[in-house]
Design a protein around this motif. Structure first.
Motif, PDB file in Angstrom:
ATOM      1  N   MET A   1       0.904  -1.284  -0.225  1.00  0.00           N
ATOM      2  CA  MET A   1       0.308   0.058  -0.288  1.00  0.00           C
ATOM      3  C   MET A   1       1.000   0.888  -0.231  1.00  0.00           C
ATOM      4  N   THR A   2       0.721   2.192  -1.132  1.00  0.00           N
ATOM      5  CA  THR A   2       1.206   3.418  -1.238  1.00  0.00           C
ATOM      6  C   THR A   2       0.701   4.511   0.424  1.00  0.00           C
ATOM      7  N   THR A   3       2.215   5.160   0.770  1.00  0.00           N
ATOM      8  CA  THR A   3       1.793   5.738   1.657  1.00  0.00           C
ATOM      9  C   THR A   3       1.148   7.128   1.006  1.00  0.00           C
ATOM     10  N   ALA A   4       0.180   7.812   1.720  1.00  0.00           N
ATOM     11  CA  ALA A   4      -0.120   9.008   1.225  1.00  0.00           C
ATOM     12  C   ALA A   4       1.095  10.210   1.629  1.00  0.00           C
ATOM     13  N   PRO A   5       0.927  11.463   0.688  1.00  0.00           N
ATOM     14  CA  PRO A   5       2.344  11.716   1.124  1.00  0.00           C
ATOM     15  C   PRO A   5       2.081  13.000   2.107  1.00  0.00           C
ATOM     16  N   ALA A   6       2.681  13.466   2.205  1.00  0.00           N
ATOM     17  CA  ALA A   6       2.950  14.893   3.493  1.00  0.00           C
ATOM     18  C   ALA A   6       2.175  15.579   2.708  1.00  0.00           C
ATOM     19  N   PRO A   7       0.888  16.696   3.594  1.00  0.00           N
ATOM     20  CA  PRO A   7       0.517  17.598   2.975  1.00  0.00           C
ATOM     21  C   PRO A   7       0.571  19.077   2.644  1.00  0.00           C
ATOM     22  N   LEU A   8       1.783  19.379   3.657  1.00  0.00           N
ATOM     23  CA  LEU A   8       2.833  20.051   3.632  1.00  0.00           C
ATOM     24  C   LEU A   8       3.766  20.504   3.540  1.00  0.00           C
ATOM     25  N   HIS A   9       4.465  21.258   2.538  1.00  0.00           N
ATOM     26  CA  HIS A   9       6.055  21.172   2.534  1.00  0.00           C
ATOM     27  C   HIS A   9       6.777  22.533   2.771  1.00  0.00           C
ATOM     28  N   LEU A  10       7.942  23.106   3.430  1.00  0.00           N
ATOM     29  CA  LEU A  10       8.196  24.122   3.377  1.00  0.00           C
ATOM     30  C   LEU A  10       9.415  23.634   2.518  1.00  0.00           C
ATOM     31  N   VAL A  11       9.873  24.380   1.240  1.00  0.00           N
ATOM     32  CA  VAL A  11      11.544  24.526   0.445  1.00  0.00           C
ATOM     33  C   VAL A  11      12.055  25.703   0.807  1.00  0.00           C
ATOM     34  N   THR A  12      12.770  25.332   1.552  1.00  0.00           N
ATOM     35  CA  THR A  12      14.035  27.156   2.185  1.00  0.00           C
ATOM     36  C   THR A  12      14.795  26.805   1.439  1.00  0.00           C
ATOM     37  N   GLY A  13      15.502  28.703   1.209  1.00  0.00           N
ATOM     38  CA  GLY A  13      16.945  28.885   0.366  1.00  0.00           C
ATOM     39  C   GLY A  13      16.527  29.411  -1.135  1.00  0.00           C
ATOM     40  N   GLU A  14      18.126  29.407  -1.446  1.00  0.00           N
ATOM     41  CA  GLU A  14      18.441  29.860  -3.550  1.00  0.00           C
ATOM     42  C   GLU A  14      18.314  28.897  -4.489  1.00  0.00           C
ATOM     43  N   GLU A  15      18.561  28.548  -4.008  1.00  0.00           N
ATOM     44  CA  GLU A  15      19.777  26.906  -4.534  1.00  0.00           C
ATOM     45  C   GLU A  15      18.437  26.461  -5.724  1.00  0.00           C
ATOM     46  N   GLU A  16      18.729  26.951  -7.067  1.00  0.00           N
ATOM     47  CA  GLU A  16      17.836  27.067  -8.027  1.00  0.00           C
ATOM     48  C   GLU A  16      17.383  24.931  -8.136  1.00  0.00           C
ATOM     49  N   LEU A  17      18.443  24.339  -8.776  1.00  0.00           N
ATOM     50  CA  LEU A  17      18.316  23.230  -8.815  1.00  0.00           C
ATOM     51  C   LEU A  17      18.157  22.361  -7.810  1.00  0.00           C
ATOM     52  N   LEU A  18      18.146  22.521  -6.107  1.00  0.00           N
ATOM     53  CA  LEU A  18      17.970  22.254  -5.695  1.00  0.00           C
ATOM     54  C   LEU A  18      16.646  22.189  -4.794  1.00  0.00           C
ATOM     55  N   ILE A  19      16.482  23.251  -5.344  1.00  0.00           N
ATOM     56  CA  ILE A  19      14.629  23.438  -5.270  1.00  0.00           C
ATOM     57  C   ILE A  19      14.199  22.745  -6.117  1.00  0.00           C
ATOM     58  N   GLU A  20      13.934  22.923  -7.401  1.00  0.00           N
ATOM     59  CA  GLU A  20      13.101  22.216  -8.065  1.00  0.00           C
ATOM     60  C   GLU A  20      13.424  20.530  -7.797  1.00  0.00           C
ATOM     61  N   ARG A  21      14.435  19.977  -7.332  1.00  0.00           N
ATOM     62  CA  ARG A  21      14.219  18.555  -6.517  1.00  0.00           C
ATOM     63  C   ARG A  21      13.583  18.156  -5.826  1.00  0.00           C
ATOM     64  N   ALA A  22      13.276  19.514  -4.460  1.00  0.00           N
ATOM     65  CA  ALA A  22      12.160  18.856  -3.892  1.00  0.00           C
ATOM     66  C   ALA A  22      10.463  19.008  -4.293  1.00  0.00           C
ATOM     67  N   VAL A  23      10.766  20.062  -5.054  1.00  0.00           N
ATOM     68  CA  VAL A  23       9.730  20.270  -6.075  1.00  0.00           C
ATOM     69  C   VAL A  23       9.627  19.026  -6.677  1.00  0.00           C
ATOM     70  N   ARG A  24       9.931  18.606  -7.552  1.00  0.00           N
ATOM     71  CA  ARG A  24       9.589  17.461  -8.260  1.00  0.00           C
ATOM     72  C   ARG A  24       9.444  15.991  -7.295  1.00  0.00           C
ATOM     73  N   ALA A  25      10.709  15.877  -6.445  1.00  0.00           N
ATOM     74  CA  ALA A  25       9.982  15.150  -5.151  1.00  0.00           C
ATOM     75  C   ALA A  25       8.346  14.981  -4.702  1.00  0.00           C
ATOM     76  N   SER A  26       8.240  16.603  -4.133  1.00  0.00           N
ATOM     77  CA  SER A  26       7.023  16.625  -4.119  1.00  0.00           C
ATOM     78  C   SER A  26       5.374  15.430  -4.697  1.00  0.00           C
ATOM     79  N   LEU A  27       6.034  15.933  -6.361  1.00  0.00           N
ATOM     80  CA  LEU A  27       4.754  15.151  -7.106  1.00  0.00           C
ATOM     81  C   LEU A  27       5.493  13.824  -7.342  1.00  0.00           C
ATOM     82  N   ASP A  28       6.286  14.156  -7.245  1.00  0.00           N
ATOM     83  CA  ASP A  28       6.522  12.214  -7.563  1.00  0.00           C
ATOM     84  C   ASP A  28       6.121  11.766  -6.596  1.00  0.00           C
ATOM     85  N   ALA A  29       5.336  12.128  -5.130  1.00  0.00           N
ATOM     86  CA  ALA A  29       5.143  11.699  -3.955  1.00  0.00           C
ATOM     87  C   ALA A  29       3.674  11.478  -3.940  1.00  0.00           C
ATOM     88  N   ALA A  30       3.255  12.296  -4.375  1.00  0.00           N
ATOM     89  CA  ALA A  30       1.427  12.329  -4.958  1.00  0.00           C
ATOM     90  C   ALA A  30       1.344  11.941  -6.221  1.00  0.00           C
TER      91      ALA A  30
END
Length: 323
Positions: free
Chosen positions: A1-30
């Motif tokens: 059974m797939t675990t439901a993704p966390a409903p809230l994420h806070l991505v802090t900082g200014e490194e664009e590549l790492l931010i993009e990866r964090a957003v992608r990870a949230s989408l992949d989990a969803a």
């Protein structure tokens, strides 16, 4: 059974590549929980509370959604209140990702990260990787992610050849692992990046701290013609001077034993020990002042940053003779 993704994420900082990866990870989990989940990105400056309410309202068919609020450091008090009100009763199937630089001028913007943490947000930190050691660690991790290994000489060569842009470093690391079968060394890097290594900020810095005036100026001229950013050349020069100063102050010793104390890899200490020959304490102090001045000049203090770089290179070369 797939675990439901966390409903809230806070991505802090200014490194664009790492931010993009964090957003992608949230989408992949969803998507793992609901393959139909889609992504919506909005800058907070383009949002109003009614639009936010529409974005996060439950859909008729309960499809999964990832809502990304970008540049949350610019959020207004009204919109911040709306976000926090929503979090008291979040909609099922919706993942809210708030991207925040960590700064902010308004009281609401500064308070938002703390409020989101208190609300139980999963936190991903994406700080700018400004220190050479951080970029070295990043490259090692990129090579490891791609299934390869890189030695110290290969790491130095890759940074010399590519520079400090994370996207370029990531791409180069992945490509090298694919092209070499997984073992990345200096020879492999030089083979796949022929020509670039001679015109980076690192090459300029190496020639300057070696006291080679003509070669340093020639490397700088090539770097400028090929569009190497002024700030990268300044960073490389500063790193070279500071590394030599730190290693010199630590005295002669075994690089492997000194690594922990100095927070540097042994190969870098070994290289700096070689570069430190001919440098005196007065010269290093002078060179430190030069790179500190240059840092301000390439970030806007100088009317002509190319001239500022030329002057700094000449000053560092001259400083080597000061005992």
């Amino acid at each position: 059974m797939t675990t439901a993704p966390a409903p809230l994420h806070l991505v802090t900082g200014e490194e664009e590549l790492l931010i993009e990866r964090a957003v992608r990870a949230s989408l992949d989990a969803a998507k793992a929980a609901d393959p139909t989940a889609d992504l919506t990105r909005m800058r907070v400056s383009d949002l109003t509370p009614p639009v936010l309410a529409e974005l996060v309202s439950p859909s008729l068919f309960a499809e999964g959604r990832v809502i990304v609020l970008e540049s949350a450091q610019d959020i207004s008090q009204e919109l911040s209140d709306a976000v926090l009100a929503y979090l008291k009763a979040p909609a099922e199937g919706i993942v809210l990702v708030v991207v925040h630089s960590g700064g902010g001028r308004s009281k609401a913007a500064k308070a938002l990260p703390g409020a989101l943490k208190k609300a139980g947000a999963e936190i991903t930190e994406c700080p700018k990787l400004t220190k050479p050691a951080e970029r070295e660690s990043f490259v090692r991790n990129e090579v490891r992610r791609a299934g390869g290994k890189i030695d110290g000489a290969g790491l130095m060569a890759l940074l010399d050849s590519v520079g400090s842009d994370l996207r370029e470093l990531s791409s180069a690391a992945t490509q090298l692992v694919a092209d070499t079968g997984g073992v990345v060394d200096e020879q492999a890097v030089r083979r796949y990046h022929t020509g670039r290594a001679d015109v980076t900020g690192f090459a300029v810095a190496e020639k300057a701290v070696a006291g080679d005036r003509a070669a340093a100026l020639e490397s700088l001229q090539w770097a400028m013609q090929l569009g190497v950013p002024h700030v990268l050349v300044a960073d490389a020069l500063a790193d070279a001077v500071r590394t030599i100063a730190r290693v010199s102050a630590a005295g002669r010793g075994n690089p492997n034993q000194m690594a922990g104390e100095l927070g540097m890899p042994p190969w870098k200490i070994r290289k700096a020990q070689g570069q430190s020959r001919g440098w005196g304490q007065d010269g290093l102090a002078s060179a430190m002042r030069v790179v500190a001045r240059l840092n301000a000049e390439v970030k806007g203090a100088a009317a002509d940053s190319t001239y500022a770089l030329q002057r700094a290179v000449l000053d560092v070369v001259a400083a080597k003779g000061d005992r």
